[in-house]
Scaffold this active site. Structure first.
Site, PDB file in Angstrom:
ATOM      1  CG  ASP A 196       3.301   4.213   4.507  1.00  0.00           C
ATOM      2  OD1 ASP A 196       2.786   3.169   4.952  1.00  0.00           O
ATOM      3  OD2 ASP A 196       3.140   4.605   3.348  1.00  0.00           O
ATOM      4  CG  ASP A 247       3.916  -3.897  -1.434  1.00  0.00           C
ATOM      5  OD1 ASP A 247       2.909  -3.239  -1.132  1.00  0.00           O
ATOM      6  OD2 ASP A 247       4.838  -4.130  -0.621  1.00  0.00           O
TER       7      ASP A 247
END
Length: 574
Positions: free
Chosen positions: A259, A421
């Site tokens: 990330d 998600d």
């Protein structure tokens, strides 16, 4: 000018191939004009995407005829993936489009009723032309190479393409296909050597150094002579060699995820959140600085050397308006692809964008910029949810305008990953959520609820939508996506293992590959998700960054549990 030339027709990532060639100490020149093809001493033709698009581009750029002339001269040629497929008569992917017809046979679609399609990941290549010829081309028996394709040429014993051209075969599930061809100076691979670690770079090295051309005259003599194969031999080019029986060597993949975002000082760093919160907690309970777990290029290189099968960059930076001007992330890709020779995925901002000056950039253009700078796949998040909502609003069909559809059409479904998600919404019974796919989680809800549905979210998990995970993945598969990256907001950072109920439910819902993500905290968690769900890949981030669970330990545990994995490459000797 003579030398080694690259025939790039504009599809996908060729930067990694060029970087590999340069790492090996060779120069390479792009074909700019049809006349360049016949100037080449060696020619490399990489291909990504659809067969029809590749052939159309060859004809539009007037490359097809000089390419056939080059091949007829038996000059050193290496085709990769679709670059190999174009040499055949045609493909079921685009039945009306003829191939170059250099090799007889057709390219066929894999059977998806028994396995995930595309065939995406690492698999072995069994030589049928003898170990010496394989070694001359840098191939190692039992070594895994990286494949990503939905169509392949079936291996049919005694067919012309099998006995006179097939160099190696590979088994995926119950199907065996031709994974490379070699005859004279023509050498092609269905797998991507530039994405196959140091083992693949060695294949490129053998071609560039001339090993593949050593037996050109002998090959011609064997083809012209009467078939002299002994029983069990499969190739007239190795009439006394009996290959080992075919077996499925497809491995599970371990994906390292980084990330990436800007910290408060404006530097790009690798970070990791707990349930999507990437800031340290201050002593007073407030939010502190962005967690800094390292520099993205350095970490990616480390994971490659430790044996990661793929690397994913998720750009979670929010202060830039346009990914096309996101020079730091493009630079991360460019620099990473110089030393990392496994597939690279980039996510974050893959959508239609408008510059501050009002200039419009469609998602296809955005994706193309990432591909040209080293990405092999793009990951689409929020826009996939919006596309799925539109798909159902139109009665279960796309209209050809979504990022999924346009990118898949141009670069192939294997280039499009859907990043999901989801979060649990607990209910007392399926009747409480009649429009959603309801399942029973391992643990009841906070108020004793026995059921839940998984709600899709957008904007980094900040907004829930009236769409469940199964609805999303089914729609995205229909729109052309080639892979699912399945996160879990509930499990993220908890280190309690993957949400096996969620993973199994998605694995059962689609026929494309699925990557399990969120929750890994020990090597056994990887064993569990592979053994209990049959998922194709598993991803982790923070535990690798902090070295809480070394990547090597994960692979060793999987191997000890009888799960096929790719061995860690030895460093390249150049």
């Amino acid at each position: 000018m003579t030398g080694t030339y690259l025939l790039d027709y504009g599809a996908g990532n060729v930067r990694s191939l060029v970087n590999a060639v340069k790492k090996l100490g060779h120069d390479i020149t792009y074909v700019k004009d049809p006349s360049d093809i016949l100037k080449a001493d060696k020619l490399i033709f990489p291909g990504v995407g659809a067969f029809g698009s590749a052939m159309t581009s060859l004809h539009t750029k007037q490359y097809a005829e000089p390419l056939k002339q080059y091949l007829a001269l038996n000059k050193p040629f290496m085709g990769i993936c679709v670059g190999m497929q174009t040499l055949f008569e045609g493909s079921d992917e685009n039945p009306s489009v003829p191939g170059l017809g250099v090799i007889p046979g057709r390219v066929r679609l894999f059977d998806s009723t028994t396995k995930a399609v595309p065939h995406m990941g690492w698999n072995t290549a069994r030589t049928i032309q003898g170990e010496k010829r394989a070694q001359d081309c840098g191939l190692e028996q039992g070594r895994a190479y990286y494949f990503v394709h939905s169509f392949a040429v079936p291996f049919v014993e005694d067919s012309v393409e099998a006995k006179e051209w097939a160099f190696t075969t590979t088994q995926y599930g119950e199907q065996t296909f031709i994974s490379s061809v070699r005859r004279g100076n023509i050498f092609c691979t269905q797998f991507h050597p530039e994405k196959s670690g140091f083992a693949g770079v060695n294949v490129l090295k053998a071609f560039l150094d001339g090993g593949a051309a050593a037996a050109a005259d002998a090959d011609a003599a064997l083809i012209a002579a009467q078939d002299q194969r002994i029983p069990g031999s499969l190739s007239v080019l190795a009439p006394t060699y009996v290959p080992e029986p075919s077996k499925d060597g497809f491995t599970k993949r371990i994906v390292a995820c980084l990330d990436v975002r800007a910290n408060d000082q404006g530097d790009l760093v690798v970070t990791k959140g707990d349930q999507y919160d990437v800031r340290e907690q201050s002593e007073g309970g407030g939010s502190g600085d962005v967690r800094n777990l390292g520099k993205p290029v350095e970490l990616a290189r480390r994971y490659f050397e430790e044996g990661a099968d793929e690397i994913t960059f998720l750009n979670i930076t929010s202060f830039r308006n346009c990914p096309l001007r996101d020079a730091p992330m493009l630079e991360v890709l460019r620099r990473t692809s110089e030393t990392v020779f496994v597939p690279l995925t980039i996510g974050g901002g893959i959508k239609d964008v408008v510059d501050p000056d009002g200039q419009f950039h469609p998602a296809l253009e955005v994706a193309g910029e990432y591909f040209r700078n080293g990405a092999d796949k793009v990951s689409i998040g929020s826009d996939a949810v919006y596309a799925a909502e539109k798909y159902y609003a139109l009665g279960g069909r796309g209209d050809g305008t979504s990022a999924i559809e346009t990118i898949a059409h141009a670069y192939g479904s294997q280039a499009v990953v859907i990043s999901v998600d989801p979060k649990k919404v607990y209910v007392n019974s399926p009747a409480d959520a009649p429009t959603h796919h309801v399942i029973q989680p391992h643990q009841p809800g906070p108020n004793g609820e026995k059921y839940c549905w998984y709600q899709c979210t957008v904007s980094g998990g900040r907004e829930g939508r009236d769409l469940d995970v199964r609805q999303l993945v089914v729609a995205c598969q229909a729109l052309g996506a080639g892979e699912i990256l399945l996160n879990s907001m509930d499990q993220d950072g908890m280190k309690q293992g993957y949400d096996l109920v969620l993973v199994q439910d998605v694995r059962d819902a689609v026929r494309i590959p699925v990557i399990a993500s969120s929750g890994a905290g020990a090597p056994q968690h990887f064993v569990d998700v592979f053994e209990k769900t049959g998922v194709e890949a598993a991803l982790a981030a923070g535990i690798f960054h902090r070295r809480e669970v070394p990547l090597e330990d994960v692979k060793q545990t999987l191997k000890q549990s009888g799960i096929r994995i790719r061995n860690i490459d030895a460093p390249l000797a150049v």
